[in-house]
Design a protein around this motif. Structure first.
Motif, PDB file in Angstrom:
ATOM      1  N   PRO A  68      60.070  73.603   0.848  1.00  0.00           N
ATOM      2  CA  PRO A  68      60.376  72.679  -0.248  1.00  0.00           C
ATOM      3  C   PRO A  68      59.591  73.008  -1.511  1.00  0.00           C
ATOM      4  O   PRO A  68      59.967  72.627  -2.606  1.00  0.00           O
ATOM      5  CB  PRO A  68      59.978  71.305   0.303  1.00  0.00           C
ATOM      6  N   LEU A  69      58.505  73.775  -1.359  1.00  0.00           N
ATOM      7  CA  LEU A  69      57.687  74.113  -2.521  1.00  0.00           C
ATOM      8  C   LEU A  69      58.429  75.042  -3.484  1.00  0.00           C
ATOM      9  O   LEU A  69      58.160  75.071  -4.674  1.00  0.00           O
ATOM     10  CB  LEU A  69      56.384  74.796  -2.072  1.00  0.00           C
ATOM     11  N   ALA A  70      59.357  75.820  -2.917  1.00  0.00           N
ATOM     12  CA  ALA A  70      60.091  76.767  -3.760  1.00  0.00           C
ATOM     13  C   ALA A  70      61.455  76.204  -4.160  1.00  0.00           C
ATOM     14  O   ALA A  70      62.280  76.893  -4.740  1.00  0.00           O
ATOM     15  CB  ALA A  70      60.265  78.089  -3.018  1.00  0.00           C
ATOM     16  N   ASN A  71      61.669  74.924  -3.841  1.00  0.00           N
ATOM     17  CA  ASN A  71      62.956  74.307  -4.114  1.00  0.00           C
ATOM     18  C   ASN A  71      62.851  73.465  -5.380  1.00  0.00           C
ATOM     19  O   ASN A  71      62.761  72.253  -5.328  1.00  0.00           O
ATOM     20  CB  ASN A  71      63.310  73.434  -2.894  1.00  0.00           C
ATOM     21  N   TYR A  72      62.795  74.130  -6.519  1.00  0.00           N
ATOM     22  CA  TYR A  72      62.602  73.392  -7.764  1.00  0.00           C
ATOM     23  C   TYR A  72      63.770  73.606  -8.714  1.00  0.00           C
ATOM     24  O   TYR A  72      64.662  74.395  -8.449  1.00  0.00           O
ATOM     25  CB  TYR A  72      61.280  73.796  -8.427  1.00  0.00           C
ATOM     26  N   HIS A  73      63.738  72.853  -9.802  1.00  0.00           N
ATOM     27  CA  HIS A  73      64.816  72.939 -10.787  1.00  0.00           C
ATOM     28  C   HIS A  73      64.277  73.477 -12.111  1.00  0.00           C
ATOM     29  O   HIS A  73      63.082  73.387 -12.376  1.00  0.00           O
ATOM     30  CB  HIS A  73      65.416  71.557 -11.027  1.00  0.00           C
ATOM     31  N   TYR A  74      65.159  73.978 -12.895  1.00  0.00           N
ATOM     32  CA  TYR A  74      64.779  74.392 -14.250  1.00  0.00           C
ATOM     33  C   TYR A  74      65.961  74.150 -15.178  1.00  0.00           C
ATOM     34  O   TYR A  74      67.076  73.865 -14.732  1.00  0.00           O
ATOM     35  CB  TYR A  74      64.348  75.873 -14.266  1.00  0.00           C
ATOM     36  N   ALA A  75      65.684  74.247 -16.458  1.00  0.00           N
ATOM     37  CA  ALA A  75      66.739  74.044 -17.453  1.00  0.00           C
ATOM     38  C   ALA A  75      66.629  75.150 -18.493  1.00  0.00           C
ATOM     39  O   ALA A  75      65.968  76.171 -18.232  1.00  0.00           O
ATOM     40  CB  ALA A  75      66.567  72.663 -18.086  1.00  0.00           C
ATOM     41  N   PHE A  76      67.268  74.951 -19.640  1.00  0.00           N
ATOM     42  CA  PHE A  76      67.229  75.976 -20.697  1.00  0.00           C
ATOM     43  C   PHE A  76      66.877  75.363 -22.042  1.00  0.00           C
ATOM     44  O   PHE A  76      67.073  74.169 -22.272  1.00  0.00           O
ATOM     45  CB  PHE A  76      68.613  76.626 -20.864  1.00  0.00           C
ATOM     46  N   HIS A  77      66.382  76.239 -22.922  1.00  0.00           N
ATOM     47  CA  HIS A  77      66.404  75.962 -24.354  1.00  0.00           C
ATOM     48  C   HIS A  77      67.484  76.903 -24.890  1.00  0.00           C
ATOM     49  O   HIS A  77      67.467  78.088 -24.545  1.00  0.00           O
ATOM     50  CB  HIS A  77      65.084  76.359 -25.033  1.00  0.00           C
ATOM     51  N   PHE A  78      68.379  76.407 -25.706  1.00  0.00           N
ATOM     52  CA  PHE A  78      69.392  77.321 -26.269  1.00  0.00           C
ATOM     53  C   PHE A  78      69.675  76.986 -27.725  1.00  0.00           C
ATOM     54  O   PHE A  78      69.331  75.907 -28.214  1.00  0.00           O
ATOM     55  CB  PHE A  78      70.678  77.322 -25.442  1.00  0.00           C
ATOM     56  N   ASN A 120      44.683  62.426  10.327  1.00  0.00           N
ATOM     57  CA  ASN A 120      43.317  62.941  10.335  1.00  0.00           C
ATOM     58  C   ASN A 120      43.035  63.521   8.937  1.00  0.00           C
ATOM     59  O   ASN A 120      43.666  64.486   8.505  1.00  0.00           O
ATOM     60  CB  ASN A 120      43.250  64.038  11.416  1.00  0.00           C
ATOM     61  N   ILE A 121      42.101  62.901   8.225  1.00  0.00           N
ATOM     62  CA  ILE A 121      41.892  63.244   6.810  1.00  0.00           C
ATOM     63  C   ILE A 121      41.471  64.700   6.626  1.00  0.00           C
ATOM     64  O   ILE A 121      41.950  65.383   5.720  1.00  0.00           O
ATOM     65  CB  ILE A 121      40.843  62.292   6.172  1.00  0.00           C
ATOM     66  N   SER A 122      40.630  65.203   7.539  1.00  0.00           N
ATOM     67  CA  SER A 122      40.199  66.592   7.296  1.00  0.00           C
ATOM     68  C   SER A 122      41.342  67.566   7.581  1.00  0.00           C
ATOM     69  O   SER A 122      41.486  68.581   6.888  1.00  0.00           O
ATOM     70  CB  SER A 122      38.927  66.927   8.071  1.00  0.00           C
ATOM     71  N   ALA A 123      42.227  67.203   8.525  1.00  0.00           N
ATOM     72  CA  ALA A 123      43.414  68.066   8.753  1.00  0.00           C
ATOM     73  C   ALA A 123      44.317  68.014   7.529  1.00  0.00           C
ATOM     74  O   ALA A 123      44.887  69.035   7.111  1.00  0.00           O
ATOM     75  CB  ALA A 123      44.173  67.601   9.997  1.00  0.00           C
ATOM     76  N   LEU A 124      44.431  66.834   6.941  1.00  0.00           N
ATOM     77  CA  LEU A 124      45.258  66.711   5.721  1.00  0.00           C
ATOM     78  C   LEU A 124      44.682  67.561   4.602  1.00  0.00           C
ATOM     79  O   LEU A 124      45.414  68.237   3.882  1.00  0.00           O
ATOM     80  CB  LEU A 124      45.277  65.257   5.230  1.00  0.00           C
ATOM     81  N   GLY A 125      43.366  67.526   4.502  1.00  0.00           N
ATOM     82  CA  GLY A 125      42.689  68.315   3.471  1.00  0.00           C
ATOM     83  C   GLY A 125      43.031  69.789   3.631  1.00  0.00           C
ATOM     84  O   GLY A 125      43.320  70.483   2.651  1.00  0.00           O
ATOM     85  N   GLN A 126      43.062  70.243   4.882  1.00  0.00           N
ATOM     86  CA  GLN A 126      43.403  71.661   5.121  1.00  0.00           C
ATOM     87  C   GLN A 126      44.857  71.950   4.733  1.00  0.00           C
ATOM     88  O   GLN A 126      45.177  72.987   4.167  1.00  0.00           O
ATOM     89  CB  GLN A 126      43.185  72.006   6.585  1.00  0.00           C
ATOM     90  N   GLN A 127      45.736  70.975   5.032  1.00  0.00           N
ATOM     91  CA  GLN A 127      47.154  71.188   4.681  1.00  0.00           C
ATOM     92  C   GLN A 127      47.318  71.278   3.168  1.00  0.00           C
ATOM     93  O   GLN A 127      48.084  72.096   2.658  1.00  0.00           O
ATOM     94  CB  GLN A 127      47.997  70.026   5.206  1.00  0.00           C
ATOM     95  N   LEU A 128      46.608  70.426   2.464  1.00  0.00           N
ATOM     96  CA  LEU A 128      46.710  70.465   0.996  1.00  0.00           C
ATOM     97  C   LEU A 128      46.170  71.783   0.453  1.00  0.00           C
ATOM     98  O   LEU A 128      46.726  72.358  -0.485  1.00  0.00           O
ATOM     99  CB  LEU A 128      45.975  69.273   0.370  1.00  0.00           C
ATOM    100  N   GLU A 129      45.106  72.236   1.054  1.00  0.00           N
ATOM    101  CA  GLU A 129      44.532  73.512   0.618  1.00  0.00           C
ATOM    102  C   GLU A 129      45.547  74.632   0.814  1.00  0.00           C
ATOM    103  O   GLU A 129      45.707  75.513  -0.024  1.00  0.00           O
ATOM    104  CB  GLU A 129      43.294  73.791   1.471  1.00  0.00           C
ATOM    105  N   LYS A 130      46.271  74.546   1.953  1.00  0.00           N
ATOM    106  CA  LYS A 130      47.270  75.582   2.254  1.00  0.00           C
ATOM    107  C   LYS A 130      48.408  75.543   1.216  1.00  0.00           C
ATOM    108  O   LYS A 130      48.858  76.579   0.724  1.00  0.00           O
ATOM    109  CB  LYS A 130      47.826  75.328   3.661  1.00  0.00           C
ATOM    110  N   ILE A 131      48.823  74.334   0.886  1.00  0.00           N
ATOM    111  CA  ILE A 131      49.902  74.198  -0.118  1.00  0.00           C
ATOM    112  C   ILE A 131      49.443  74.807  -1.447  1.00  0.00           C
ATOM    113  O   ILE A 131      50.164  75.577  -2.089  1.00  0.00           O
ATOM    114  CB  ILE A 131      50.277  72.706  -0.315  1.00  0.00           C
ATOM    115  N   GLU A 132      48.219  74.471  -1.825  1.00  0.00           N
ATOM    116  CA  GLU A 132      47.693  74.960  -3.105  1.00  0.00           C
ATOM    117  C   GLU A 132      47.633  76.485  -3.120  1.00  0.00           C
ATOM    118  O   GLU A 132      48.031  77.137  -4.096  1.00  0.00           O
ATOM    119  CB  GLU A 132      46.294  74.355  -3.323  1.00  0.00           C
ATOM    120  N   THR A 133      47.168  77.058  -1.998  1.00  0.00           N
ATOM    121  CA  THR A 133      47.058  78.526  -1.932  1.00  0.00           C
ATOM    122  C   THR A 133      48.439  79.170  -1.956  1.00  0.00           C
ATOM    123  O   THR A 133      48.653  80.190  -2.637  1.00  0.00           O
ATOM    124  CB  THR A 133      46.329  78.932  -0.630  1.00  0.00           C
ATOM    125  N   THR A 134      49.382  78.578  -1.216  1.00  0.00           N
ATOM    126  CA  THR A 134      50.742  79.142  -1.190  1.00  0.00           C
ATOM    127  C   THR A 134      51.315  79.180  -2.600  1.00  0.00           C
ATOM    128  O   THR A 134      51.939  80.166  -3.022  1.00  0.00           O
ATOM    129  CB  THR A 134      51.657  78.261  -0.292  1.00  0.00           C
TER     130      THR A 134
END
Ligand code: FAD
Length: 501
Positions: free
Chosen positions: A152-162, A464-478
């Motif tokens: 889902p991290l790579a599932n984003y939208h964009y638009a244009f200036h024209f 588990n907060i520390s597991a969540l912290g690791q998941q967020l770190e992984k998202i940020e690195t990705t």
């Protein structure tokens, strides 16, 4: 009742709205044997602004079968990942409104809720770091979403200036190739039938032109919807008091940004829209707080490169036409209303207006139920956008000028107050029918203005907060890794879609 099919559509106006309508109707009604005419006057010309879009523009172009690369080259377009807001909360602050979500929900709980708990504990970094387009924009890069990825991290939208005039030309070629008949002429009057419907228009050179259905794309004046049908206008300047803009094009001096840039100024805000061949600039303001001459001077002094055009002052009243569809006339574009350009919503509203017309496409009986529902949907949509724009002013903490003191004191509609209250309390969003802006948009604005909820969704405590912290770190690195592979915006354009400049 006259249930005979519509045989003749007359579009008056050849700006962005007129040609978008012509292109869409000629494509989607091609099986109907309907004659489509478009009247435009080069002498009157178009408004000449309106160059930043929302992601729906891709759907619009795709629905017409337009080749994206060809469109980008011919309209000298650049990519838009979102909008950068400078000096809005206070002078010196910056935030980004991306066309994309932050992170991904975990265990059925919104990412924002998890992030806010971890952020308060110092276990998460800035929200922007969990959104790929925001990071791409910060590095002035661009990359297309990967349709083959499941992330889902790579599932984003964009638009244009024209370039708006090139886009109108592009759609003109498209429409004429599909049989739309263009008249270079000036409408000098409107013929009304006994039932108050429009029977035809009077043209300066070609005489009378009769039709069944009329599309008013004549800009602010609303020649048919207001001039002939006296539909009425709801003035929203009590909420959105800006009423003027000065626009000028300038030379590019640096590579184009992959986002629109807005900067709050003493009596409003300015935009910077980069195209491949030039920059569009403008200062949107309330003339009770700054004169046209001073606003023009301020804008000219802030340009990066030499001006290419004479600055043009445009006056408007924020609000909406009381009915976007009245009798046998549908108003599209500026003739249907205007909400100021802060979130680039006008071209998107043209699109959704065309969709409503097609969804409820009439016969000559012009069924009241169809028209009432189309009008209701249009009203709700405009009100939701109005409130979203209003949020930007309401949340500002600037106190350096009378304009900013004034806008923060404006009483806001109840529906918006409830949304703000909900977010301030628990960080949840109230989602109503007809919203044009999704969760990430609202969150980016609240977060950008540093609204920190008092409490949170208690379901976060199940994790588990520390597991969540690791998941967020992984998202940020990705995200960081993905951004490091992306090309700079200019390099992307040069490689795939450079226009002949
Ligand atoms: P116009 O461009 O004004 O076209 C009107 C047409 O009607 C012209 O062809 C004219 O010749 C014709 N016409 C008028 N009278 C007659 C007559 N008597 N006889 C024959 N023809 C006639 N929107 C966005 O989505 N993004 C933005 O970034 C954005 N920025 C904006 C900034 C400003 C300051 C303003 C004011 C608007 C902005 N908009 C933006 C809105 C956008 O400009 C319009 O939605 C868009 O250009 C459509 O305009 P239009 O076709 O309705 O009107």
């Amino acid at each position: 009742m006259n249930f005979t099919p519509i045989k003749n559509i007359i579009i008056v106006g050849g700006g962005t709205s007129g040609w978008m309508a012509a292109a869409s109707l000629s494509k989607f009604l091609s099986h109907k044997n309907i004659e489509i005419h478009l009247v435009e006057s080069n002498e009157i010309g178009t408004i000449g602004v309106g160059e930043a879009t929302l992601p729906g523009i891709l759907d619009f172009n795709n629905s017409l079968g337009i080749d994206q690369i060809d469109f980008i080259k011919k309209t000298k377009a650049t990519f838009k990942l979102g909008i950068e807001f400078n000096d809005w909360k206070n002078i010196g602050t910056r935030f980004f409104h991306p066309f994309s979500n932050y992170g991904q929900p975990l265990g059925g709980v919104d990412f924002y809720q998890i992030w806010q708990v971890l952020f308060k504990q110092g276990k998460a970094s800035a929200l922007e770091n969990y959104c790929l387009p925001s990071i791409l924009a910060r590095q002035n890069k661009f990359s297309q979403p990967n349709p083959n990825t499941t992330s889902p991290l790579a599932n984003y939208h964009y638009a244009f200036h024209f370039d708006a005039s090139l886009y109108a030309n592009y759609l003109r070629d498209y429409s004429e190739a599909r049989g739309v008949i263009r008249h270079e002429d000036k409408v000098t009057g409107v013929n009304l039938a006994d039932n108050g419907f429009i029977a035809g228009i009077k043209l300066e050179h070609a005489g009378d032109l009769a039709g069944d259905l009329f599309i008013d794309c004549t800009g602010f004046k609303g020649l048919l919807i207001e001039g002939a049908l006296k539909t009425g206008y709801e003035d929203w300047s009590e909420w959105l008091p800006v009423n003027s803009a000065v626009a000028v094009q300038s030379e590019s001096t640096t590579e184009p940004t992959s986002y629109t840039k807005t900067t709050a100024l003493e009596a409003g805000w300015k935009w910077k829209i980069p195209l491949q061949h030039r920059i569009g600039n403008g200062y949107v303001y309330c003339d009770k707080f700054i004169s046209d001459a001073d606003a023009t001077q301020k804008l000219l002094l802030s340009l990066d490169g030499k001006p290419l055009t004479t600055p043009k002052v445009i006056k408007f009243i924020t609000g909406r036409r009381k009915k976007f569809w009245n009798k046998n006339c549908v108003a599209l574009g500026l003739s249907s209303g205007f909400l100021e350009p802060l979130e680039s919503t006008s071209i998107s509203l043209i699109q959704t207006g065309i969709s409503k017309l097609l969804m409820f496409f009439p016969d000559n009986s012009f069924n009241e139920n169809d028209m009432d529902e189309a009008n209701r949907l249009a009203q709700v949509e405009m009100e939701r956008i109005r409130d979203f724009i209003l949020l930007h002013y309401k949340l500002s903490q600037r106190n350096d000028s009378p304009f900013w003191n004034y806008v923060q004191e404006i009483p806001i509609p109840e529906a918006l107050q409830q949304k703000i209250n909900m977010f301030k309390h628990r960080g949840h969003l109230i989602k109503n029918e007809g919203e044009s802006f999704g969760d990430a948009s609202w969150i980016s604005i609240y977060n950008g203005f540093n609204i920190i909820p008092e409490t949170f969704d208690l379901r976060v405590e199940q994790f588990n907060i520390s597991a969540l912290g690791q998941q967020l770190e992984k998202i940020e690195t990705t995200i960081k890794d993905a951004a490091s592979y992306a090309l700079h915006h200019q390099a992307f354009i040069d490689k795939y879609c450079k226009a002949d400049l």
